[in-house]
Design a protein around this motif. Sequence first.
Motif, short mmCIF file in Angstrom:
data_model
loop_
_atom_site.label_atom_id
_atom_site.label_comp_id
_atom_site.label_asym_id
_atom_site.label_seq_id
_atom_site.Cartn_x
_atom_site.Cartn_y
_atom_site.Cartn_z
N ASN A 111 26.37 -17.46 23.19
CA ASN A 111 26.59 -18.81 23.71
C ASN A 111 26.06 -19.87 22.77
O ASN A 111 26.35 -21.06 22.95
N TYR A 112 25.28 -19.47 21.79
CA TYR A 112 24.64 -20.40 20.86
C TYR A 112 24.11 -19.59 19.69
O TYR A 112 24.18 -18.36 19.70
N VAL A 113 23.63 -20.27 18.70
CA VAL A 113 22.93 -19.61 17.59
C VAL A 113 21.62 -20.37 17.34
O VAL A 113 21.55 -21.58 17.59
N PRO A 114 20.59 -19.67 16.88
CA PRO A 114 20.55 -18.24 16.57
C PRO A 114 20.61 -17.38 17.83
O PRO A 114 20.04 -17.72 18.85
N TRP A 115 21.29 -16.26 17.71
CA TRP A 115 21.48 -15.31 18.82
C TRP A 115 20.86 -13.99 18.37
O TRP A 115 21.26 -13.42 17.38
N VAL A 116 19.88 -13.52 19.11
CA VAL A 116 19.13 -12.33 18.72
C VAL A 116 19.43 -11.18 19.68
O VAL A 116 19.43 -11.36 20.90
N VAL A 117 19.72 -10.02 19.12
CA VAL A 117 19.98 -8.82 19.90
C VAL A 117 18.94 -7.77 19.48
O VAL A 117 18.74 -7.52 18.30
N VAL A 118 18.28 -7.20 20.46
CA VAL A 118 17.25 -6.19 20.19
C VAL A 118 17.68 -4.86 20.80
O VAL A 118 17.97 -4.77 21.99
N ASN A 119 17.77 -3.85 19.94
CA ASN A 119 18.24 -2.53 20.37
C ASN A 119 19.56 -2.62 21.14
O ASN A 119 19.76 -1.98 22.17
N GLY A 120 20.46 -3.46 20.64
CA GLY A 120 21.79 -3.56 21.22
C GLY A 120 21.91 -4.46 22.43
O GLY A 120 22.99 -4.58 23.00
N LYS A 121 20.81 -5.12 22.84
CA LYS A 121 20.85 -5.93 24.04
C LYS A 121 20.28 -7.33 23.78
O LYS A 121 19.28 -7.48 23.11
N HIS A 122 20.96 -8.32 24.36
CA HIS A 122 20.46 -9.68 24.35
C HIS A 122 19.86 -9.95 25.72
O HIS A 122 20.49 -9.70 26.74
N ASN A 123 18.61 -10.44 25.74
CA ASN A 123 17.94 -10.64 27.02
C ASN A 123 17.10 -11.89 26.97
O ASN A 123 16.29 -12.07 26.08
N GLU A 124 17.29 -12.77 27.95
CA GLU A 124 16.51 -14.00 28.02
C GLU A 124 15.66 -14.07 29.27
O GLU A 124 15.01 -15.07 29.54
N THR A 125 15.69 -13.02 30.08
CA THR A 125 14.97 -13.09 31.36
C THR A 125 13.94 -12.00 31.43
O THR A 125 13.86 -11.14 30.58
#
Length: 205
Positions: free
Chosen positions: A191-205
């Motif tokens: 939805n925006y950058v920078p966009w970080v994915v950790v171990n294949g998953k994006h999580n903000e919660t």
Amino acid sequence: MGYRLLMMLVVVCMTVPTSNSSSISRLLEILVDRDYYDEPTEMTPVTVDLYYESLCPGCRYFVETQLYPTFYKLQMTGIAKFNMFPYGNAKETKNPDGSWRFECQHGARECTGNIIEACIISHSNWDSSLYLPVLSCMEGSDDPIASAKGCVTALSSLDYRIIRKCYQGSEGNALMHEMGVATEKLSPPHNYVPWVVVNGKHNET
């Protein structure tokens, strides 16, 4: 100790109820505070993927103040692997000859910057230990594009003439397309950058 450290990394990166940049910052904070980053491990590394744009102010700040310092602290431990995808919110259209035309959020110069960085990544054999110092140098400068030659020359064994040939030709065009394909495969979509994915998953919660 190695197993416990890996579990801490996963928990920190996946569950901290803040932004992605804060999650990585917190990860670094824990490692520095407890001196765990001095301990090599044979565990499967945590993978951190950054989707970004070369001229995005927030991306540049993130690379310089969050990603590179974290990489620098962890590079000898083997507990984290970093990947970078310079494309972000760009759009592409296929030309009749099979090449690609790109439109980037911050204009044509950003497309050039993205392609230069994609060429550096590729010619570094996709090894972040080789390309991340160079890209951090570029992103932390006043002008990432103008600084490319100096950063490559000072911080790598790459021949900048090869990088120039790459980004000015079909190779760079194809690499930018690859970055776009990787970005478009994100699930959920960025939805925006920078966009970080950790171990294949994006999580903000």
